[in-house]
Scaffold this active site. Structure first.
Site, PDB file in Angstrom:
ATOM      1  N   HIS A 236       0.835  -1.206   0.000  1.00 36.74           N
ATOM      2  CA  HIS A 236       0.000   0.000   0.000  1.00 36.74           C
ATOM      3  C   HIS A 236       0.871   1.258   0.000  1.00 36.74           C
ATOM      4  O   HIS A 236       0.726   2.143  -0.846  1.00 36.74           O
ATOM      5  CB  HIS A 236      -0.919  -0.012   1.224  1.00 36.74           C
ATOM      6  CG  HIS A 236      -1.769   1.205   1.358  1.00 36.74           C
ATOM      7  ND1 HIS A 236      -3.104   1.222   1.001  1.00 36.74           N
ATOM      8  CD2 HIS A 236      -1.502   2.463   1.782  1.00 36.74           C
ATOM      9  CE1 HIS A 236      -3.597   2.429   1.205  1.00 36.74           C
ATOM     10  NE2 HIS A 236      -2.637   3.203   1.686  1.00 36.74           N
ATOM     11  N   GLU A 237       1.795   1.318   0.980  1.00 36.95           N
ATOM     12  CA  GLU A 237       2.625   2.517   1.088  1.00 36.95           C
ATOM     13  C   GLU A 237       3.537   2.660  -0.125  1.00 36.95           C
ATOM     14  O   GLU A 237       3.818   3.771  -0.560  1.00 36.95           O
ATOM     15  CB  GLU A 237       3.443   2.500   2.384  1.00 36.95           C
ATOM     16  CG  GLU A 237       2.599   2.526   3.659  1.00 36.95           C
ATOM     17  CD  GLU A 237       1.541   3.627   3.683  1.00 36.95           C
ATOM     18  OE1 GLU A 237       1.758   4.686   3.054  1.00 36.95           O
ATOM     19  OE2 GLU A 237       0.487   3.428   4.311  1.00 36.95           O
TER      20      GLU A 237
ATOM     21  N   HIS B  55       3.457   6.665  -6.701  1.00 38.78           N
ATOM     22  CA  HIS B  55       2.714   7.860  -7.134  1.00 38.78           C
ATOM     23  C   HIS B  55       3.617   9.095  -7.034  1.00 38.78           C
ATOM     24  O   HIS B  55       3.545  10.010  -7.850  1.00 38.78           O
ATOM     25  CB  HIS B  55       1.469   8.015  -6.240  1.00 38.78           C
ATOM     26  CG  HIS B  55       0.386   8.876  -6.795  1.00 38.78           C
ATOM     27  ND1 HIS B  55      -0.671   9.293  -6.025  1.00 38.78           N
ATOM     28  CD2 HIS B  55       0.189   9.418  -8.014  1.00 38.78           C
ATOM     29  CE1 HIS B  55      -1.478  10.040  -6.758  1.00 38.78           C
ATOM     30  NE2 HIS B  55      -0.971  10.131  -7.966  1.00 38.78           N
TER      31      HIS B  55
HETATM   32 ZN   LIG Z   1      -2.826   5.226   2.069  1.00 33.00          ZN
END
Ligand SMILES: [Zn+2]
Length: 690
Positions: A474-475, A481
């Protein structure tokens, strides 16, 4: 006398190849003078923009505004990263001292009369300026930032507004520090085998390690309020009395009478936020906050939350029945309490799906999972990560990786800070030391991932739970991004997107961890090197749906209370009473409860970025479930064409494209709700799919 580049390393040229400061030379006392000097520089830059005798145009106003304040941004980022990941009483004092001046500076910048006059004039003529779409977006975003910070208010209102912003900044800091203090304060010392009953080897090793870190000597075990220690304890400990003690400390953070009580802090924050909303002509803070989101209106958020809530409640009820049956089969009478849920849930999971968290862990060593996420990034986006042991960060545990793009060019620095320690706040997050932007001359972003994994015993690897591994992915999704951003303007770079879009790249990336081909390649037993058995992967996938009722209800409960409390036009005198009453009205099962209670809900009160915005994870999950389905439809989780679209329309564009346009460009249409409900197993409730 002012500090200068000669006496203050923060003001000196940061000569390192990635533009990191000299952490070894850095003292807490350097921050305030450096921040003050950088704020003066920033204001001088704005004065120059405002005083420019040339008629305003995009280059001399909008682009210049985006460039201004670069030094302050970098120094503030260092302070933010250190106070979150490796703080000290001295740094906490700096954080408290800096909060109000930084907030006052931000108000002065956004309300700068001469600059705003030029910006506002250009905004009014934006259709006639011959701007590129990205320039158009930048002008809109900067104008919106200024208006939302009070640029259009009267002079008298502006003074009160700026005052409120300063007080809010101080309160946010105090809220976070109170939670940290309560977390650091608690420890449950486990004495001997009787207290350790039920705990698998990895949980014992982590408790041993935590005790050693706290100087508790030979063979002591301790459970702290770190999520990676307390969740396994609540899941496995056979000692109901100890589970209750740990659970009460966990949910009571920020609610203890005395110096760290957050109830009054939160009450005042809510009062000031309501005042801010009224200044902008909104009835409540939720309305004000949501105008700057993809959702736009409370109604849109409520529709989603209500739909999912009404499906999740019966799902949690069915899970509870299964837990009670399991309890009875073990000869236990009485009620199921909140501190029992995880314990009996794990027993049902094991019985139904034959998946034992302890059986899984040896296959999920941290090093192998890091390799897995890098490999997925390479297969999808062509980027390669290489260890840079020579790059020193702020703590010896932080690992540096250089990212190379598909053409082999150096394209960014990724810092990974994986382990829990007492100087780090709880949770997992992504942050930056600097974002990529052509306008500021930053070709290579510097991005950080923090996790709070319990470090393995000396000489042994750190073993993750499947949830930990998901958090890691997730991180890293947020990290990508930031790292893959290719925009011109700083304001639009990386993860600085609308907040109900920001969890799309992170939650989407989690999907690749669950792919059987990824697990078979990378999830290998740390001692034997054997790949994870296919049967175990299949059982794991089946088991993933178990517990979704509980997870969804505890999450949605937090999101609904958040929305409700920020939808109040009047004051809320007692946040804990408000919470109890709201949950009763919603029909929250007490043995489930909120994922985060208000008194320690850092998303809402340690800053404003998730205030009336905790729903964003679910909103983004609608997007990520629908987005991953594009790969399912293509028949390949690493489909080249689809990955290319994902890179060019989502991961690389930051906020340079409006989120609904970015999503439509990737998917060819707006998202659908069905894949989310299917993923959470909420379609089986006998209700029609929306
Ligand atoms: Zn998050």
């Amino acid at each position: 006398m002012h500090d200068t580049a000669h006496t203050n390393p923060l003001l000196a040229h940061w000569g390192s190849p990635f533009g990191l400061p000299d952490f070894a030379a850095l003292q807490p006392a350097h921050f305030m003078p450096a921040l003050r000097a950088a704020m003066r520089t920033h204001l001088a830059e704005l004065d120059a923009i405002g005083a420019n005798p040339s008629a305003p145009d995009f280059d001399n106003t909008v682009a210049m505004l985006d460039r201004a304040g670069a030094q302050l941004y970098r120094i503030d980022a260092v302070l933010g990263n250190l106070t979150a990941s490796h703080t000290s009483p001295e740094l906490q004092a700096v954080q408290r001292e800096a909060a109000a001046p930084l907030a006052a500076h931000d108000s002065a910048v956004k309300m700068h009369p001469a600059v705003f006059a030029r910006l506002d004039g250009l905004f009014g003529r934006r259709q006639h300026l011959g701007l590129t779409p990205e320039q158009h977006r930048l002008l809109e975003r900067l104008h919106s930032d200024a208006v939302r910070a009070g640029a259009k208010l009267s002079a008298a209102q502006q003074a009160a507004y700026a005052q409120a912003m300063q007080e809010l900044a101080e309160l946010n800091t105090r809220f976070a520090q109170n939670v940290l203090a309560d977390e650091a304060d608690f420890q449950l010392v486990l004495q001997g085998e009787a207290d350790l009953a039920g705990l698998p080897g990895f949980a014992r090793a982590a408790a041993l390690q935590a005790a050693a870190e706290r100087g508790l000597g030979d063979g002591a075990h301790v459970v702290t309020l770190n999520r990676s220690l307390i969740e396994p304890f609540l899941t496995f400990s056979e000692r109901r009395d100890l589970r209750e003690a740990a659970w009460r400390a966990w949910v009571g953070r920020g609610e203890r009478e005395g110096a760290t009580d957050n109830r009054e802090v939160a009450r005042r924050i809510l009062q000031l936020r309501a005042q801010v909303a009224r200044a902008h002509g909104h009835a409540c803070y939720a309305d004000f906050a949501l105008t700057d989101c993809m959702a736009q209106r409370q109604l849109a958020v409520r529709e989603l939350l209500d739909e999912v809530w009404r499906r999740a409640l019966p799902a949690a009820e069915r899970e509870k029945d299964a837990l009670l049956a399991m309890m009875r089969s073990h000869g236990q009478e009485g009620e199921l309490a909140a501190w029992d849920w995880r314990y009996w849930s794990e027993k049902v999971r094991k019985a139904r799906y034959d998946v034992d968290a302890a059986e899984l862990k040896p296959y999920l060593s941290l090093d192998r999972m890091v390799e897995a996420m890098f490999d997925c990034a390479q297969r999808l986006f062509g980027v390669r990560f290489e260890r840079r042991p020579d790059v020193q960060a702020y703590h010896p545990d932080v690992l540096a990786w250089e990212m190379f793009d598909g053409e082999g060019r150096s394209a960014g620095l990724f810092l990974q800070d994986n382990f829990a320690r007492q100087t780090k706040r709880s949770g997992a997050w992504m942050s930056d030391f600097n974002y990529q932007s052509t306008n500021r001359g930053v070709a290579r972003p510097v991005i950080v991932n923090n996790n709070n994994f319990a470090k393995g015993a000396p000489g042994e690897p750190t073993l993750l739970s499947f949830d930990d591994a998901k958090t890691l992915f997730h991180e890293f999704g947020h990290g990508l991004h930031g790292l893959l951003s290719r925009v011109n303007y700083h304001r639009l770079s990386g993860t600085q997107v609308l907040r109900d879009f920001v969890e799309l790249p992170s939650q989407l990336f989690e999907h690749w961890l669950s792919q059987p081909e990824v697990l078979r390649q990378h999830a290998r037993h740390w001692q034997t090197g054997e790949p994870i058995p296919i049967a175990l992967v299949e059982r794991l996938k089946a088991a993933e749906r178990w517990g979704q009722g509980y997870e969804t209800v505890s999450y949605c409960g937090s999101a609904l209370v958040d929305l409700e409390i920020h939808a109040q036009a009047g004051a809320v005198d007692d946040i804990s009473r408000f919470e109890t009453e709201t949950l009763a009205r919603l029909g929250m099962p007490p043995e489930v409860g909120m994922r985060h209670r208000l008194c320690h809900f850092q998303h809402l009160f340690s800053g404003a970025s998730y205030a009336s915005g905790y729903y964003v994870y679910l909103w983004a999950e609608v997007l990520d479930a629908d987005a991953f389905n594009a790969f399912v439809e293509a028949g390949d989780a690493f489909d080249k064409k689809m990955a290319q679209r994902l890179l060019s329309h989502i991961y690389s564009v930051g906020d340079s494209v409006a989120p609904q346009d970015a999503y439509t460009s990737f998917r060819g249409r707006l998202p659908k709700l069905g894949p989310l409900l299917a993923k959470r197993g909420l379609l089986e409730a006998g209700l029609p799919a929306a």
